[in-house]
Design a protein around this motif. Structure first.
Motif, PDB file in Angstrom:
ATOM      1  N   TRP A 215       0.828  -1.210   0.000  1.00  0.00           N
ATOM      2  CA  TRP A 215       0.000   0.000   0.000  1.00  0.00           C
ATOM      3  C   TRP A 215       0.867   1.267   0.000  1.00  0.00           C
ATOM      4  CZ3 TRP A 215       0.052   2.574   4.978  1.00  0.00           C
ATOM      5  CH2 TRP A 215      -0.717   3.732   5.038  1.00  0.00           C
ATOM      6  N   LYS A 216       1.883   1.305   0.874  1.00  0.00           N
ATOM      7  CA  LYS A 216       2.586   2.561   1.061  1.00  0.00           C
ATOM      8  C   LYS A 216       3.627   2.846  -0.021  1.00  0.00           C
ATOM      9  CE  LYS A 216       3.417   5.116   5.175  1.00  0.00           C
ATOM     10  NZ  LYS A 216       4.367   6.128   5.162  1.00  0.00           N
ATOM     11  N   PHE A 217       4.419   1.835  -0.350  1.00  0.00           N
ATOM     12  CA  PHE A 217       5.479   2.081  -1.328  1.00  0.00           C
ATOM     13  C   PHE A 217       4.929   2.653  -2.640  1.00  0.00           C
ATOM     14  CE2 PHE A 217       7.793   0.546  -5.048  1.00  0.00           C
ATOM     15  CZ  PHE A 217       8.978   1.232  -4.901  1.00  0.00           C
ATOM     16  N   PRO A 218       3.899   2.024  -3.247  1.00  0.00           N
ATOM     17  CA  PRO A 218       3.418   2.585  -4.514  1.00  0.00           C
ATOM     18  C   PRO A 218       2.934   4.031  -4.379  1.00  0.00           C
ATOM     19  CG  PRO A 218       2.564   0.376  -4.210  1.00  0.00           C
ATOM     20  CD  PRO A 218       3.211   0.762  -2.918  1.00  0.00           C
ATOM     21  N   TYR A 219       2.178   4.328  -3.313  1.00  0.00           N
ATOM     22  CA  TYR A 219       1.662   5.703  -3.270  1.00  0.00           C
ATOM     23  C   TYR A 219       2.763   6.711  -2.958  1.00  0.00           C
ATOM     24  CZ  TYR A 219       0.925   6.857   1.786  1.00  0.00           C
ATOM     25  OH  TYR A 219       1.084   7.180   3.099  1.00  0.00           O
TER      26      TYR A 219
ATOM     27  N   ILE B  87       7.151  -5.339  -7.022  1.00  0.00           N
ATOM     28  CA  ILE B  87       6.046  -6.048  -7.686  1.00  0.00           C
ATOM     29  C   ILE B  87       4.727  -5.307  -7.443  1.00  0.00           C
ATOM     30  CG2 ILE B  87       4.653  -8.168  -7.659  1.00  0.00           C
ATOM     31  CD1 ILE B  87       7.108  -8.746  -9.061  1.00  0.00           C
ATOM     32  N   ALA B  88       4.554  -4.808  -6.222  1.00  0.00           N
ATOM     33  CA  ALA B  88       3.315  -4.057  -5.945  1.00  0.00           C
ATOM     34  C   ALA B  88       3.217  -2.858  -6.881  1.00  0.00           C
ATOM     35  CB  ALA B  88       3.282  -3.609  -4.487  1.00  0.00           C
ATOM     36  N   GLY B  89       4.346  -2.191  -7.116  1.00  0.00           N
ATOM     37  CA  GLY B  89       4.361  -1.066  -8.055  1.00  0.00           C
ATOM     38  C   GLY B  89       3.987  -1.523  -9.458  1.00  0.00           C
ATOM     39  N   ILE B  90       4.458  -2.722  -9.795  1.00  0.00           N
ATOM     40  CA  ILE B  90       4.196  -3.229 -11.154  1.00  0.00           C
ATOM     41  C   ILE B  90       2.751  -3.725 -11.283  1.00  0.00           C
ATOM     42  CG2 ILE B  90       4.901  -5.042 -12.813  1.00  0.00           C
ATOM     43  CD1 ILE B  90       7.733  -4.521 -11.955  1.00  0.00           C
ATOM     44  N   ILE B  91       2.117  -4.001 -10.163  1.00  0.00           N
ATOM     45  CA  ILE B  91       0.682  -4.316 -10.239  1.00  0.00           C
ATOM     46  C   ILE B  91      -0.107  -3.013 -10.396  1.00  0.00           C
ATOM     47  CG2 ILE B  91      -1.318  -5.190  -8.970  1.00  0.00           C
ATOM     48  CD1 ILE B  91       0.570  -7.119  -7.506  1.00  0.00           C
ATOM     49  N   ILE B  92       0.261  -2.030  -9.584  1.00  0.00           N
ATOM     50  CA  ILE B  92      -0.589  -0.837  -9.474  1.00  0.00           C
ATOM     51  C   ILE B  92      -0.442   0.144 -10.644  1.00  0.00           C
ATOM     52  CG2 ILE B  92      -0.876   1.279  -8.091  1.00  0.00           C
ATOM     53  CD1 ILE B  92      -0.909  -0.496  -5.649  1.00  0.00           C
ATOM     54  N   PHE B  93       0.787   0.477 -11.016  1.00  0.00           N
ATOM     55  CA  PHE B  93       0.930   1.576 -11.989  1.00  0.00           C
ATOM     56  C   PHE B  93       0.427   1.276 -13.408  1.00  0.00           C
ATOM     57  CE2 PHE B  93       3.581   3.213  -8.537  1.00  0.00           C
ATOM     58  CZ  PHE B  93       2.908   4.414  -8.370  1.00  0.00           C
TER      59      PHE B  93
END
Ligand code: PHE
Length: 447
Positions: free
Chosen positions: A29-33, A267-273
């Motif tokens: 949650w935090k890293f991507p935002y 990976i979370a960034g690669i899911i979200i962006f």
């Protein structure tokens, strides 16, 4: 106090528990935002630099302290005071960490509560504009204090329940299932998101640094995030270090934990962006709501979307739970030892304090949205104070203690580092690089 019967069996238990603490909302949650708010690539590079140059030596140091103390952080510090003759002021480090843990838990639980709620809230399959639906849904959710209080309370009750059972019994076993499943699912999701979203734009946003975006606030946020995501600077890892088997290789263990944690964040960034860039209703700078607005869109339209989305949010909630228990563990262990009360009693008192404090963050979304401290909302202020100030400060003192105060021979022997060159690198990172970098970031941010 930890005794031998409580030492975790097998090397994997410590790794999974520490990774369970590290991998949580901070990554997903935090890293991507934070990357989204702070200009993407520039933030990511500083973040990764801090992970390697500061996170690595500080995590090794924390485990080393915990392993020697074999007790809660406060008592571990007391042990160093009595056996190694360091100043009794060092005990404050244990206190300070326990306090930071409770403060972080207070708002962590608000967001983990939202993940729990999202288990039951996928986008309806007949929605005409799923991303708009998702944005509106979150807006509605956050405007309802009662709903948020319900989920915040539920998450804290679950956390306290596990901690009351004891770290070893309470989390040792569960984490073995949660972590591998979570890894598997996020990898699948990232592949899906890459194929259906704007992966090219996402990659260049995350990895092409635009150095004009770097400011003192980006730097201090990136360093704070490095501490937060690795659970460093407040004693969580030290508390777990108390249970590490004597012979476990610290360097390998720490490298693996750091790798897993960083991997999940990226990976979370690669899911979200890719999803964000494919939907005009979503913006990378959305802030804390980014994850909750974007993820449901990822599930919309895939087969068995209700089931997939529920499973995903269950795993996220479990990952949050394996982090939240480590936020309250240091203060619980201390209360148990200090007042000779049961864990259940101790964690109930501490959980209630975190719950009350959490209401301030929760109401920042609605009832007290206008209220500001140093031109920040209550939530942002708590976040800033803990992540950007308290954790790095804790980490600074941990590095100073291990690098300067304790004798080099003692540290070297306990760490069991045999290779001379590696030892030199390690001790110099701990003695100079980490403290100087933390110091510089503080100075740079303040002036
Ligand atoms: N590292 C956890 C996460 O990324 C949060 C945490 C911070 C846990 C500090 C313990 C101590 O979600």
């Amino acid at each position: 106090m930890a005794n031998n019967s409580k030492i975790w069996k097998g090397n994997w238990t410590f790794i999974l528990a520490a990774a369970g603490s590290a991998v949580g909302l901070g990554n997903i949650w935090k890293f991507p935002y934070m990357a989204g708010e702070n200009g993407g690539g520039a933030f990511v590079i500083i973040y990764l630099t801090c992970i390697v140059l500061i996170g690595f030596p500080v995590m090794m140091s924390e485990i080393f302290l915990g392993k020697y103390g074999r007790s809660s952080p406060v008592y571990t510090m007391k042990k160093f005071v009595s056996l190694k003759g360091i100043s009794s002021y060092w005990v404050l480090l244990g206190w300070f960490g326990a306090l930071a843990g409770l403060m972080i838990l207070s708002y962590y639980s608000v967001f983990a509560g939202i993940s729990l709620a999202y288990i039951f809230s996928p986008i309806p399959t007949d929605s005409l504009n799923p991303s708009q639906y998702s944005v509106d849904f979150f807006a509605q959710f956050q405007s309802s204090p009662m709903r948020m209080i319900f989920w915040h309370s539920l998450f804290l009750i679950l956390t306290c329940f596990i901690v009351a059972k004891g770290v070893v019994d309470g989390i040792g076993a569960t984490i073995k299932i949660i972590m591998p499943t979570l890894f598997f699912l996020i990898i699948l999701l990232s592949i899906y998101s890459s194929f259906t979203g704007e992966i090219g734009k996402a990659i260049s946003f995350l990895f092409m640094p635009d150095f004009s975006k770097i400011s003192s606030s980006v730097i201090i946020s990136a360093m704070g995030q490095a501490f937060f995501t690795l659970s460093l600077g407040m004693g969580a890892i030290m508390a777990y270090g108390a249970y590490i088997p004597e012979e476990q290789n610290l360097t390998k263990t720490v490298s693996l934990i750091i790798f897993l944690d960083t991997f999940v964040a990226i990976i979370a960034g690669i899911i979200i962006f890719p999803i964000v860039f494919a939907n005009p209703e979503l913006t990378p700078t959305a802030g804390p709501s980014l994850f909750f607005e974007t993820l449901p869109v990822a599930f919309y339209g895939i087969p068995f979307s209700f089931f997939a989305s529920a499973l995903f949010f269950i795993l996220v909630s479990l990952a949050a739970l394996s982090s939240s228990v480590s936020l309250i563990e240091p203060s619980t262990a201390w209360m148990e030892d200090r007042f000779k009360i049961s864990r259940t009693y101790a964690v109930t008192i501490l959980g209630s304090i975190a719950w009350l404090l959490g209401l301030g963050s929760l109401f920042s979304f609605n009832l007290i949205a206008e209220f500001q401290i140093f031109s920040m909302s209550f939530l942002d202020f708590m976040d800033f104070l803990t992540n950007s100030i308290m954790l790095p400060l804790g980490g600074l003192f941990i590095a100073l203690l291990v690098g300067w105060i304790l004798s080099e021979n003692f540290v070297k022997e306990e760490m069991k580092i045999k290779n001379e060159l590696y030892w030199k690198i390690w001790i110099n990172l701990t003695r100079y690089v980490a403290p100087i970098l933390i110091g510089l970031v503080f100075i740079f941010a303040l002036f």
